[in-house]
Enzyme design. Structure first.
Site, PDB file in Angstrom:
ATOM      1  N   GLU A   1       0.832  -1.197   0.000  1.00 52.20           N
ATOM      2  CA  GLU A   1       0.000   0.000   0.000  1.00 52.20           C
ATOM      3  C   GLU A   1       0.872   1.254   0.000  1.00 52.20           C
ATOM      4  O   GLU A   1       1.881   1.323   0.698  1.00 52.20           O
ATOM      5  CB  GLU A   1      -0.903  -0.016   1.235  1.00 52.20           C
ATOM      6  CG  GLU A   1      -1.791   1.200   1.389  1.00 52.20           C
ATOM      7  CD  GLU A   1      -2.626   1.162   2.660  1.00 52.20           C
ATOM      8  OE1 GLU A   1      -3.675   1.812   2.698  1.00 52.20           O
ATOM      9  OE2 GLU A   1      -2.206   0.475   3.625  1.00 52.20           O
TER      10      GLU A   1
ATOM     11  N   LYS B   1      -9.611   2.823  -2.364  1.00 48.79           N
ATOM     12  CA  LYS B   1      -9.831   2.144  -1.091  1.00 48.79           C
ATOM     13  C   LYS B   1     -11.189   2.527  -0.500  1.00 48.79           C
ATOM     14  O   LYS B   1     -11.485   3.702  -0.313  1.00 48.79           O
ATOM     15  CB  LYS B   1      -8.708   2.511  -0.130  1.00 48.79           C
ATOM     16  CG  LYS B   1      -8.713   1.760   1.193  1.00 48.79           C
ATOM     17  CD  LYS B   1      -7.506   2.182   2.026  1.00 48.79           C
ATOM     18  CE  LYS B   1      -7.417   1.455   3.333  1.00 48.79           C
ATOM     19  NZ  LYS B   1      -6.244   1.923   4.126  1.00 48.79           N
TER      20      LYS B   1
ATOM     21  N   CYS C   1      -5.532  -3.044   2.408  1.00 42.93           N
ATOM     22  CA  CYS C   1      -5.308  -2.964   3.849  1.00 42.93           C
ATOM     23  C   CYS C   1      -6.571  -3.114   4.702  1.00 42.93           C
ATOM     24  O   CYS C   1      -7.048  -4.220   4.934  1.00 42.93           O
ATOM     25  CB  CYS C   1      -4.569  -1.668   4.168  1.00 42.93           C
ATOM     26  SG  CYS C   1      -3.702  -1.718   5.764  1.00 42.93           S
TER      27      CYS C   1
END
Length: 258
Positions: free
Chosen positions: A43, A109, A143
């Site tokens: 990430e 995200k 994540c």
């Protein structure tokens, strides 16, 4: 369907030093040129997990995007990782799926990490990305998405689930447990690529980049060091397992789209 060669790059990331990080990853990618189908980076691989996007954000025709295009062509493989993107006055933690021919897709995200105030600095995505590569159907996520099983659920018959992360050491047990859980419940190969080292905020990262098979069995894991690792994933074995134990057919149905 052919097997898929996947390369995980676990690395330290220098804080907000784009040029240095890109050069560092270039050297690692060079070691697997023409030897893999897919390369997965952590990430925010070009900056670290910065909550100051105004200092390092790039446009979609900036340095990092051009680097991804060059590296994917050089390696003759897809390269995927997230970086800090800016578009229409907003900032995104944006995953890029870059093909060797320069075509790409993106995923912003969805679950922003509120404890770090990521939700105050970035705009959340609204739709999952499902990509096709070498006959495989792949779902790449970022994540904190790992903690939300409904967002990760295998509602489309994907073959591989990927998470790229900046997941700190104090919660590394959760990282490993959740990766295994996502593999088991989705009957899918599941990969997590995390960073190592220490960031500007003195957060420690121990990596634990991992590969789990469709039964949740660990096939690879490494702690506290940089590493470039390539594994071959067998699609036929996964297909046979799913046919024998067809749990996915019994999953709950939800009235919303991903």
């Amino acid at each position: 369907m052919q097997n898929l060669r996947v390369t995980l790059i676990q690395s330290n990331i220098l804080w907000e030093q784009v040029e240095e990080n890109l050069n560092h990853f270039s050297k690692k990618i060079k070691t697997v040129q023409n030897q893999t189908d897919l390369i997965v980076l952590p990430e925010m691989f070009s900056t670290g997990f910065s909550m100051k996007p105004e200092r390092v954000a790039e446009s979609m025709d900036g340095k990092t995007m051009n680097w991804l295009k060059d590296q994917a062509k050089y390696a003759d493989a897809v390269i995927t990782g997230s970086f800090i993107a800016t578009e229409n006055g907003q900032y995104f933690n944006r995953l890029v799926w870059m093909q060797p021919d320069g075509k790409y897709q993106t995923y912003d995200k969805k679950h922003l990490f509120t404890l770090a105030k990521e939700d105050e600095a970035y705009t959340a995505g609204k739709k999952r990305l499902i990509v096709a590569w070498k006959g495989w159907k792949i779902c790449p996520l970022i994540c904190y998405d790992l903690r939300f099983p409904v967002w990760s659920r295998n509602s489309v018959g994907y073959d591989l689930l990927i998470y790229m992360a900046s997941w700190p050491t104090p919660r590394i047990d959760a990282w490993q447990t959740l990766l295994a859980a996502r593999a088991i419940e989705n009957q899918s190969y599941t990969i997590g690529v995390n960073r190592v080292g220490e960031d500007e905020n003195q957060y420690q990262y121990s990596g634990a980049s991992s590969i789990f098979d469709f039964m949740g069995k660990s096939k690879y894991r490494i702690f506290d060091q940089e590493d470039v690792f390539t594994a071959e994933l067998n699609h036929e074995e996964q297909k046979i397992f799913r046919k024998k134990l067809n749990f996915l057919a019994d999953q709950d149905k939800y009235n919303f789209e991903f």
